[in-house]
Motif scaffolding. Structure first.
Motif, PDB file in Angstrom:
ATOM      1  N   GLU A 113       0.743  -1.137  -0.035  1.00 25.95           N
ATOM      2  CA  GLU A 113      -0.005   0.133   0.105  1.00 25.95           C
ATOM      3  C   GLU A 113       0.929   1.180   0.175  1.00 25.95           C
ATOM      4  OE1 GLU A 113      -3.558   2.381   0.316  1.00 25.95           O
ATOM      5  OE2 GLU A 113      -2.980   0.183  -0.536  1.00 25.95           O
ATOM      6  N   SER A 114       0.381   2.247  -0.820  1.00 27.32           N
ATOM      7  CA  SER A 114       1.334   3.280  -0.920  1.00 27.32           C
ATOM      8  C   SER A 114       0.914   4.324   0.171  1.00 27.32           C
ATOM      9  CB  SER A 114       0.994   4.078  -2.357  1.00 27.32           C
ATOM     10  OG  SER A 114       1.386   3.366  -3.341  1.00 27.32           O
ATOM     11  N   ALA A 115       2.201   4.747   0.842  1.00 36.55           N
ATOM     12  CA  ALA A 115       1.916   5.778   2.082  1.00 36.55           C
ATOM     13  C   ALA A 115       2.004   7.154   1.503  1.00 36.55           C
ATOM     14  CB  ALA A 115       3.172   5.563   3.031  1.00 36.55           C
ATOM     15  N   SER A 116       2.800   7.416   0.259  1.00 38.70           N
ATOM     16  CA  SER A 116       2.611   8.766  -0.182  1.00 38.70           C
ATOM     17  C   SER A 116       2.996   8.611  -1.715  1.00 38.70           C
ATOM     18  CB  SER A 116       3.616   9.652   0.464  1.00 38.70           C
ATOM     19  OG  SER A 116       5.041   9.038   0.244  1.00 38.70           O
ATOM     20  N   VAL A 117       2.729   9.643  -2.325  1.00 35.19           N
ATOM     21  CA  VAL A 117       2.980   9.797  -3.863  1.00 35.19           C
ATOM     22  C   VAL A 117       3.450  11.033  -4.226  1.00 35.19           C
ATOM     23  CG1 VAL A 117       1.047   7.856  -4.333  1.00 35.19           C
ATOM     24  CG2 VAL A 117       0.360  10.382  -4.355  1.00 35.19           C
ATOM     25  N   ARG A 118       4.175  10.941  -5.219  1.00 39.78           N
ATOM     26  CA  ARG A 118       4.514  12.599  -5.917  1.00 39.78           C
ATOM     27  C   ARG A 118       4.580  12.454  -7.113  1.00 39.78           C
ATOM     28  NH1 ARG A 118      10.668  13.665  -4.277  1.00 39.78           N
ATOM     29  NH2 ARG A 118       9.847  13.648  -1.915  1.00 39.78           N
ATOM     30  N   ILE A 119       3.995  13.314  -7.913  1.00 35.94           N
ATOM     31  CA  ILE A 119       4.022  13.702  -9.121  1.00 35.94           C
ATOM     32  C   ILE A 119       4.607  14.864  -9.640  1.00 35.94           C
ATOM     33  CG2 ILE A 119       2.236  13.649 -11.258  1.00 35.94           C
ATOM     34  CD1 ILE A 119      -0.079  12.448  -9.540  1.00 35.94           C
ATOM     35  N   THR A 120       5.536  14.424 -10.679  1.00 37.22           N
ATOM     36  CA  THR A 120       6.164  15.485 -11.339  1.00 37.22           C
ATOM     37  C   THR A 120       5.881  15.509 -12.909  1.00 37.22           C
ATOM     38  OG1 THR A 120       8.079  14.190 -11.584  1.00 37.22           O
ATOM     39  CG2 THR A 120       8.021  15.852  -9.675  1.00 37.22           C
ATOM     40  N   CYS A 121       5.747  16.724 -13.460  1.00 33.79           N
ATOM     41  CA  CYS A 121       5.306  16.978 -14.744  1.00 33.79           C
ATOM     42  C   CYS A 121       5.962  17.915 -15.467  1.00 33.79           C
ATOM     43  CB  CYS A 121       3.852  17.003 -15.046  1.00 33.79           C
ATOM     44  SG  CYS A 121       2.758  15.865 -14.575  1.00 33.79           S
ATOM     45  N   ASP A 122       6.436  17.504 -16.722  1.00 41.37           N
ATOM     46  CA  ASP A 122       7.153  18.628 -17.565  1.00 41.37           C
ATOM     47  C   ASP A 122       6.606  18.947 -18.852  1.00 41.37           C
ATOM     48  OD1 ASP A 122       9.575  19.233 -16.052  1.00 41.37           O
ATOM     49  OD2 ASP A 122      10.042  17.174 -16.217  1.00 41.37           O
ATOM     50  N   ARG A 123       6.317  20.098 -19.346  1.00 38.35           N
ATOM     51  CA  ARG A 123       5.678  20.236 -20.573  1.00 38.35           C
ATOM     52  C   ARG A 123       6.717  20.499 -21.647  1.00 38.35           C
ATOM     53  NH1 ARG A 123       0.385  22.034 -21.709  1.00 38.35           N
ATOM     54  NH2 ARG A 123       0.321  22.611 -19.769  1.00 38.35           N
ATOM     55  N   LEU A 124       6.750  19.425 -22.767  1.00 40.25           N
ATOM     56  CA  LEU A 124       7.755  19.375 -23.552  1.00 40.25           C
ATOM     57  C   LEU A 124       7.233  20.293 -24.921  1.00 40.25           C
ATOM     58  CD1 LEU A 124       8.954  15.691 -23.518  1.00 40.25           C
ATOM     59  CD2 LEU A 124       9.676  17.669 -22.299  1.00 40.25           C
ATOM     60  N   SER A 125       6.170  20.348 -25.100  1.00 41.82           N
ATOM     61  CA  SER A 125       5.434  21.233 -26.127  1.00 41.82           C
ATOM     62  C   SER A 125       3.995  21.536 -25.716  1.00 41.82           C
ATOM     63  CB  SER A 125       5.507  20.649 -27.456  1.00 41.82           C
ATOM     64  OG  SER A 125       4.811  19.304 -27.609  1.00 41.82           O
ATOM     65  N   GLN A 126       3.346  22.183 -26.467  1.00 40.26           N
ATOM     66  CA  GLN A 126       2.046  22.628 -26.186  1.00 40.26           C
ATOM     67  C   GLN A 126       1.249  21.190 -26.158  1.00 40.26           C
ATOM     68  OE1 GLN A 126       0.865  25.592 -25.404  1.00 40.26           O
ATOM     69  NE2 GLN A 126      -1.201  24.765 -24.928  1.00 40.26           N
ATOM     70  N   ASN A 127       1.285  20.326 -26.596  1.00 39.21           N
ATOM     71  CA  ASN A 127       0.523  19.080 -26.846  1.00 39.21           C
ATOM     72  C   ASN A 127       1.377  17.964 -26.144  1.00 39.21           C
ATOM     73  OD1 ASN A 127      -1.583  20.452 -28.095  1.00 39.21           O
ATOM     74  ND2 ASN A 127      -0.315  20.038 -30.080  1.00 39.21           N
ATOM     75  N   GLN A 128       2.453  18.091 -25.550  1.00 41.80           N
ATOM     76  CA  GLN A 128       3.142  16.964 -25.036  1.00 41.80           C
ATOM     77  C   GLN A 128       3.424  17.201 -23.736  1.00 41.80           C
ATOM     78  OE1 GLN A 128       6.815  15.694 -27.316  1.00 41.80           O
ATOM     79  NE2 GLN A 128       7.119  13.841 -26.009  1.00 41.80           N
ATOM     80  N   ILE A 129       3.116  16.344 -22.725  1.00 46.76           N
ATOM     81  CA  ILE A 129       3.375  16.523 -21.474  1.00 46.76           C
ATOM     82  C   ILE A 129       3.844  15.071 -20.874  1.00 46.76           C
ATOM     83  CG2 ILE A 129       2.503  16.764 -18.630  1.00 46.76           C
ATOM     84  CD1 ILE A 129       0.310  18.693 -20.276  1.00 46.76           C
ATOM     85  N   ASN A 130       5.012  15.088 -20.135  1.00 48.34           N
ATOM     86  CA  ASN A 130       5.505  13.834 -19.604  1.00 48.34           C
ATOM     87  C   ASN A 130       5.464  14.065 -18.218  1.00 48.34           C
ATOM     88  OD1 ASN A 130       6.148  12.767 -22.318  1.00 48.34           O
ATOM     89  ND2 ASN A 130       8.211  12.989 -22.104  1.00 48.34           N
ATOM     90  N   CYS A 131       5.103  12.790 -17.334  1.00 51.49           N
ATOM     91  CA  CYS A 131       4.789  12.891 -15.958  1.00 51.49           C
ATOM     92  C   CYS A 131       5.458  11.629 -15.472  1.00 51.49           C
ATOM     93  CB  CYS A 131       3.406  13.171 -15.484  1.00 51.49           C
ATOM     94  SG  CYS A 131       2.710  14.439 -16.067  1.00 51.49           S
ATOM     95  N   GLU A 132       5.939  11.897 -14.219  1.00 53.23           N
ATOM     96  CA  GLU A 132       6.355  10.530 -13.422  1.00 53.23           C
ATOM     97  C   GLU A 132       5.840  10.623 -12.027  1.00 53.23           C
ATOM     98  OE1 GLU A 132      10.856   9.135 -12.982  1.00 53.23           O
ATOM     99  OE2 GLU A 132      10.424  10.489 -11.292  1.00 53.23           O
ATOM    100  N   LEU A 133       5.200   9.413 -11.882  1.00 51.21           N
ATOM    101  CA  LEU A 133       4.579   9.079 -10.651  1.00 51.21           C
ATOM    102  C   LEU A 133       5.294   8.125  -9.605  1.00 51.21           C
ATOM    103  CD1 LEU A 133       2.078   8.861  -8.702  1.00 51.21           C
ATOM    104  CD2 LEU A 133       1.144   6.805 -10.074  1.00 51.21           C
ATOM    105  N   ARG A 134       5.730   8.766  -8.473  1.00 52.58           N
ATOM    106  CA  ARG A 134       6.383   7.912  -7.636  1.00 52.58           C
ATOM    107  C   ARG A 134       5.800   7.556  -6.319  1.00 52.58           C
ATOM    108  NH1 ARG A 134      12.662  10.570  -7.062  1.00 52.58           N
ATOM    109  NH2 ARG A 134      12.973  10.488  -9.333  1.00 52.58           N
ATOM    110  N   ARG A 135       5.727   6.151  -6.230  1.00 55.31           N
ATOM    111  CA  ARG A 135       5.020   5.819  -4.859  1.00 55.31           C
ATOM    112  C   ARG A 135       5.850   5.292  -4.062  1.00 55.31           C
ATOM    113  NH1 ARG A 135      -0.580   4.619  -6.354  1.00 55.31           N
ATOM    114  NH2 ARG A 135      -1.039   4.582  -8.525  1.00 55.31           N
ATOM    115  N   PHE A 136       5.781   5.471  -2.721  1.00 54.77           N
ATOM    116  CA  PHE A 136       6.566   5.396  -1.404  1.00 54.77           C
ATOM    117  C   PHE A 136       5.522   4.370  -0.528  1.00 54.77           C
ATOM    118  CE2 PHE A 136       8.060   9.261  -3.257  1.00 54.77           C
ATOM    119  CZ  PHE A 136       9.414   9.081  -3.255  1.00 54.77           C
TER     120      PHE A 136
END
Length: 253
Positions: free
Chosen positions: A42-65
């Motif tokens: 079970e996840s005790a915490s989560v962190r999401i980081t996102c970067d917009r590479l262009s107007q139509n492209q977004i890459n995100c990373e979800l970290r579960r601890f």
């Protein structure tokens, strides 16, 4: 409760609390499995980081601890929206969970966070998707919930272990030495109670209501009306009444 030996000068009975062992170990196993899940899966915490590479492209990373600090990384490409999923339990209680929708799959965040906090996370994610922001960082935390839940599970495990290690009772009446010995043995108990036979005033059968049925135990009443249960754990009426009748017959013969 069973009679395991009867001679002219000796009567021995044994009680094994099979019901307590079965229920105790079953519940202990369930609690242990749930505790392992809380600690490792079970996840005790989560962190999401996102970067917009262009107007139509977004890459995100979800970290579960998890509660022990281990981390899992998940990639999210082109998130489309976030919404709150509401679940209603059998007793009417509600839980809320943020769901992030992407073109490939949906990602669920924590399941034991308040509606208000989920609403804030949802708004931040949707604002980022629909605006020109270049980066995003959001976090959720349910460590306190999992910590106290784990403590509660440990307490329940201790209670179930108490029942699962209920002692075996052996009660032996000796006419040759004019004594009765009651021995209780388990992983947590090792005791012997003895009394002269002349101290025995009477025998009693005590009953107790358990939901829709009644269970019974045999009790030796000695001087000063002290009660010593032969079988501390309540069991079926038939075996208890038969054991008491055999004891009384043995002592009178």
């Amino acid at each position: 409760m069973k009679i395991i030996e009867e001679t002219r000068t000796r009567l021995q009975l044994k009680h094994q609390p099979l019901r307590y062992w079965f229920i105790g170990w079953c519940l202990f196993t369930v609690c242990l499995s749930f505790l392992i899940y809380c600690l490792f899966f079970e996840s005790a915490s989560v962190r999401i980081t996102c970067d917009r590479l262009s107007q139509n492209q977004i890459n995100c990373e979800l970290r579960r601890f998890n509660l022990l600090g281990s981390m899992e990384k998940l990639k999210m490409f082109d998130p489309q929206e976030a919404y709150i999923l509401t679940r209603t339990g059998s007793k009417g209680g509600k839980t809320y969970q943020v769901i992030i929708v992407t073109s490939l799959r949906d990602f669920a965040l924590l399941s034991n966070v308040s509606y208000q906090e989920n609403q804030e996370i949802t708004s931040k994610i949707n604002d980022f998707i629909n605006s020109g922001q270049t980066s995003l960082l959001v976090q959720q935390n349910q460590r306190d919930y999992l910590f106290f839940l784990s403590i509660f599970i440990l307490i329940v495990m201790a209670i179930t272990a108490f029942f699962a290690t209920s002692p075996v009772t052996t009660c032996t009446f000796y006419k040759s030495i004019n004594k009765v010995f009651i021995e209780r043995k388990s992983l947590r108990v090792n005791e012997i109670i003895e009394h002269p036979l002349e101290n025995i005033m009477s025998f009693d059968i005590q009953e107790k209501q358990f939901k829709s049925s009644k269970l019974y135990r045999a009790v030796i009443v000695v001087k000063f009306f002290k009660e010593i249960p032969i079988n501390p754990q309540y069991t079926d009426e038939r075996s208890v009444r038969y054991a008491v009748s055999r004891i009384q017959s043995f002592l009178k013969s």
